[in-house]
Each structure stands twice: as C-alpha cells, then as structure tokens.
Design a protein around this motif. Structure first.
Motif, PDB file in Angstrom:
ATOM      1  N   TYR A  13      37.031  43.205  46.130  1.00 62.77           N
ATOM      2  CA  TYR A  13      36.520  41.856  45.835  1.00 62.77           C
ATOM      3  C   TYR A  13      35.274  41.533  46.991  1.00 62.77           C
ATOM      4  O   TYR A  13      35.156  42.141  48.167  1.00 62.77           O
ATOM      5  CB  TYR A  13      37.482  40.879  46.278  1.00 62.77           C
ATOM      6  N   GLY A  40      50.850  39.903  44.302  1.00 69.19           N
ATOM      7  CA  GLY A  40      49.223  40.401  44.859  1.00 69.19           C
ATOM      8  C   GLY A  40      49.508  41.922  44.836  1.00 69.19           C
ATOM      9  O   GLY A  40      48.380  42.550  45.572  1.00 69.19           O
ATOM     10  N   ALA A  41      50.264  42.644  43.789  1.00 64.87           N
ATOM     11  CA  ALA A  41      50.207  43.871  43.841  1.00 64.87           C
ATOM     12  C   ALA A  41      48.867  44.263  43.237  1.00 64.87           C
ATOM     13  O   ALA A  41      48.202  45.516  43.298  1.00 64.87           O
ATOM     14  CB  ALA A  41      51.159  44.537  43.050  1.00 64.87           C
ATOM     15  N   GLY A  42      48.081  43.482  42.187  1.00 61.58           N
ATOM     16  CA  GLY A  42      46.829  43.882  41.528  1.00 61.58           C
ATOM     17  C   GLY A  42      47.008  43.967  39.977  1.00 61.58           C
ATOM     18  O   GLY A  42      45.969  44.382  39.455  1.00 61.58           O
ATOM     19  N   LYS A  43      48.081  43.289  39.564  1.00 63.02           N
ATOM     20  CA  LYS A  43      48.122  43.405  38.087  1.00 63.02           C
ATOM     21  C   LYS A  43      47.212  42.506  37.492  1.00 63.02           C
ATOM     22  O   LYS A  43      46.479  42.805  36.473  1.00 63.02           O
ATOM     23  CB  LYS A  43      49.763  42.752  37.843  1.00 63.02           C
ATOM     24  N   SER A  44      47.121  41.328  38.114  1.00 57.47           N
ATOM     25  CA  SER A  44      45.999  40.452  37.318  1.00 57.47           C
ATOM     26  C   SER A  44      44.505  40.863  37.439  1.00 57.47           C
ATOM     27  O   SER A  44      43.712  40.728  36.426  1.00 57.47           O
ATOM     28  CB  SER A  44      45.983  39.000  37.912  1.00 57.47           C
ATOM     29  N   THR A  45      44.321  41.470  38.692  1.00 57.19           N
ATOM     30  CA  THR A  45      42.980  42.097  38.574  1.00 57.19           C
ATOM     31  C   THR A  45      42.694  43.253  37.576  1.00 57.19           C
ATOM     32  O   THR A  45      41.781  43.290  36.968  1.00 57.19           O
ATOM     33  CB  THR A  45      43.018  42.862  40.099  1.00 57.19           C
TER      34      THR A  45
HETATM   35  P1  ADP Z   1      49.163  40.344  41.025  1.00 59.60           P
HETATM   36  O1  ADP Z   1      48.504  39.776  39.749  1.00 59.60           O
HETATM   37  O2  ADP Z   1      49.855  41.315  41.070  1.00 59.60           O
HETATM   38  O3  ADP Z   1      49.662  39.080  41.739  1.00 59.60           O
HETATM   39  P2  ADP Z   1      46.279  39.962  41.920  1.00 59.60           P
HETATM   40  O4  ADP Z   1      45.665  41.206  40.973  1.00 59.60           O
HETATM   41  O5  ADP Z   1      46.340  38.680  41.489  1.00 59.60           O
HETATM   42  O6  ADP Z   1      47.838  40.553  41.853  1.00 59.60           O
HETATM   43  O7  ADP Z   1      45.781  40.065  43.274  1.00 59.60           O
HETATM   44  C1  ADP Z   1      45.671  41.314  44.208  1.00 59.60           C
HETATM   45  C2  ADP Z   1      45.196  41.063  45.615  1.00 59.60           C
HETATM   46  O8  ADP Z   1      43.802  40.668  45.689  1.00 59.60           O
HETATM   47  C3  ADP Z   1      45.900  39.974  46.245  1.00 59.60           C
HETATM   48  O9  ADP Z   1      46.124  40.229  47.431  1.00 59.60           O
HETATM   49  C4  ADP Z   1      45.094  38.777  46.082  1.00 59.60           C
HETATM   50  O10 ADP Z   1      45.171  37.989  47.084  1.00 59.60           O
HETATM   51  C5  ADP Z   1      43.495  39.554  46.066  1.00 59.60           C
HETATM   52  N1  ADP Z   1      42.580  38.892  45.472  1.00 59.60           N
HETATM   53  C6  ADP Z   1      42.668  38.411  43.909  1.00 59.60           C
HETATM   54  N2  ADP Z   1      41.570  37.716  43.528  1.00 59.60           N
HETATM   55  C7  ADP Z   1      40.500  37.614  44.874  1.00 59.60           C
HETATM   56  C8  ADP Z   1      39.480  37.343  44.852  1.00 59.60           C
HETATM   57  N3  ADP Z   1      38.742  36.856  44.108  1.00 59.60           N
HETATM   58  N4  ADP Z   1      38.791  37.845  46.028  1.00 59.60           N
HETATM   59  C9  ADP Z   1      39.541  38.218  47.052  1.00 59.60           C
HETATM   60  N5  ADP Z   1      40.711  38.895  47.037  1.00 59.60           N
HETATM   61  C10 ADP Z   1      41.323  38.802  45.698  1.00 59.60           C
END
Ligand code: ADP
Ligand code: ADP
Length: 227
Positions: A13, A40-45
């Motif tokens: 990010y 926070g694992a990275g699923k939504s990412t």
């Molecule tokens: P999950 O869906 O598994 O809960 P996410 O993919 O939402 O995890 O987030 C993975 C990590 O990336 C988390 O630590 C989150 O805080 C971080 N994160 C998500 N979006 C952003 C962003 N736009 N900028 C910086 N960090 C981010």
C-alpha cells in the motif's frame, strides 16, 4: 481447467505496508473454495485485486485463462464479485439496480428483468424489489449484492465475508443458495471467511492466509483429518 490462477501476488500500500507478500494458488473450475484467515490477513486485498478495485504491486491474476493485465474485459465477463461494503446506490430500487447492472454487460432489458426476477425470488427479496434499497435490512442488502453479482451469469463468483453480521437462520439459507448455484448452475465459488465453520459447511478446498502469506492450501477433507 482453472477458473482462477494467482501467482506471485504482492501488494504494498501507499504507506509502505506489505499486505500480500507473494501468494500463489489456483482454483479449479466447479470448485467451492474458501480463503480463510484472521482479520488483516489480506483477504479483502486479494479480492480487491481480482476485482480490479485495488492495484497490485506484482504478480499475475488469470480468470478462465484471461490475464487481468491484458484481457480485462474478457476476464470481467466471467467474474461476479460480492464485496464486503454495500456499494450500490441506496436510493435506487433493487429491481433497477439489477437491470442497470445487466445493461453494463449488454444484456437485453427483457432478459435482464427475467433474471432479476429469478434471483430476487430465489434470494427471498422479491417483495422488496420496488422500495429504495436503503430501506432494506443488512441481510437483504447482502442478498441484493449477490443477485447483482450473478446477473450476467458469471462462471466464477467471489464473495468477501458474505455472511458477516447475518443471523444464523439467514446464514443457513444463504449457504443453501450458494450450494445450489455451485451444484446446479456449475458456478465456481470462492469465498473469504474468518470463520472455519462456514468454510467447513460449504467448501471442498481451503487456503489459509495469514499476514499476507498462504500458510495452507489443501482439500477440506485433508485439513479436517489433520485437526
Ligand atoms: P482481511 O480482509 O484479511 O481482513 P485486508 O486485506 O483488509 O485483510 O487487510 C490486510 C492488511 O492491509 C491489514 O493490515 C490492513 O490494515 C492493511 N490495509 C488495507 N487497506 C490498506 C490501505 N489502503 N493502506 C494501507 N494498509 C491497508
Ligand atoms: P492503492 O495503493 O490501492 O491506491 P492506497 O494505499 O492509496 O491504495 O489507499 C487509499 C487510502 O486508504 C490511503 O490513504 C490509506 O492510508 C487508506 N486506508 C484505507 N484502509 C486502511 C487501513 N486498513 N490501514 C491504513 N490505511 C488505510
């Protein structure tokens, strides 16, 4: 025959945080696949990248053989995504949201209405088709997003925590709906969850993600055998 191939996927990010540290997995056509991991694992990412809402830093994503970098419009034809946040126009009516969405895929209006009716009925929200969608309950909004993701008959459906905040009765009926479209319509399904029971109830294959790395990738049967 792969519905999805992810390789070397990395996301850094803008603030420098590395949310994905090079993940690889493939999902076979027809599979019901869980991506399990804590918050926070990275699923939504991962899902954001597959649905091209989030830019990747490195790696490739291929949907039914179509690389997102070179063949995005073909890939999108095959892909339906249900994100976690409600991202439809809350002042529009469910029926209009679905018909508008179908229009993006060039689906004729009469066919769009027919499919909208089918999915709204299947998902138990037909009665609400003509009220402003902001008036729907959370569970109804979630089901509306599932109908919207299916309106162009994608071969791959990806859902980000589809039953988060949904009560147990509705959760079970959503599970049943997903099982049916997987079994009867041949839709490949990937869902993320932080909830092992959901994965266990539904999925034949499971990948576990933690701190941006895949730590497990196996059949559900094998995983349960190990516990
Ligand atoms: P999950 O869906 O598994 O809960 P996410 O993919 O939402 O995890 O987030 C993975 C990590 O990336 C988390 O630590 C989150 O805080 C971080 N994160 C998500 N979006 C952003 C962003 N736009 N900028 C910086 N960090 C981010
Ligand atoms: P991208 O790299 O995909 O363009 P950005 O890193 O620009 O995404 O993220 C957009 C904004 O959202 C940033 O300002 C980021 O700090 C913020 N943001 C959203 N969710 C998170 C999170 N979980 N942790 C940190 N920042 C976040």
């Amino acid at each position: 025959n792969d519905a999805l191939v992810i390789s070397g996927l990395t996301k850094r990010y803008a603030n420098g945080f590395e949310a994905l540290k090079g993940i690889d997995f493939r999902v076979q056509q027809g599979d019901f696949f869980a991506l399990l991991g804590p918050n926070g694992a990275g699923k939504s990412t991962t899902i954001g990248i597959i649905s091209s809402l989030v830019t990747k830093s490195a790696g490739t994503v291929t949907v039914f053989g179509h690389d997102l970098d070179t063949d995005l419009s073909q890939a999108k034809q095959h892909l339906g995504v249900v994100p976690q946040e409600f991202n439809f126009n809350q002042f529009e009516k469910p029926i209009d949201i679905l018909v508008t969405q179908a229009g993006y895929y060039g689906i004729p209006r009469a066919l769009a209405r027919e499919r909208a009716e089918y999915y709204l009925k299947k998902l138990g929200i037909w009665d609400k088709r003509a009220v402003q969608s902001r008036l729907l309950s959370g569970g109804m909004k979630r089901r509306l997003m599932i109908a919207r993701a299916l309106i162009h008959k994608p071969k791959l459906l990806i859902l980000d925590e589809p039953t988060a905040g949904v009560d147990i009765e509705l959760r079970r009926s959503m599970w049943q709906f997903l099982r049916e479209i997987n079994a009867n319509e041949g839709v490949t399904i990937i869902l993320t969850t932080h909830y092992l029971e959901e994965a266990e109830q539904l999925c034949r294959h499971i990948a576990i993600i933690d701190k941006g790395r895949l730590v497990q990738n196996t059949s559900m049967k094998q995983l349960l055998g190990q516990l």
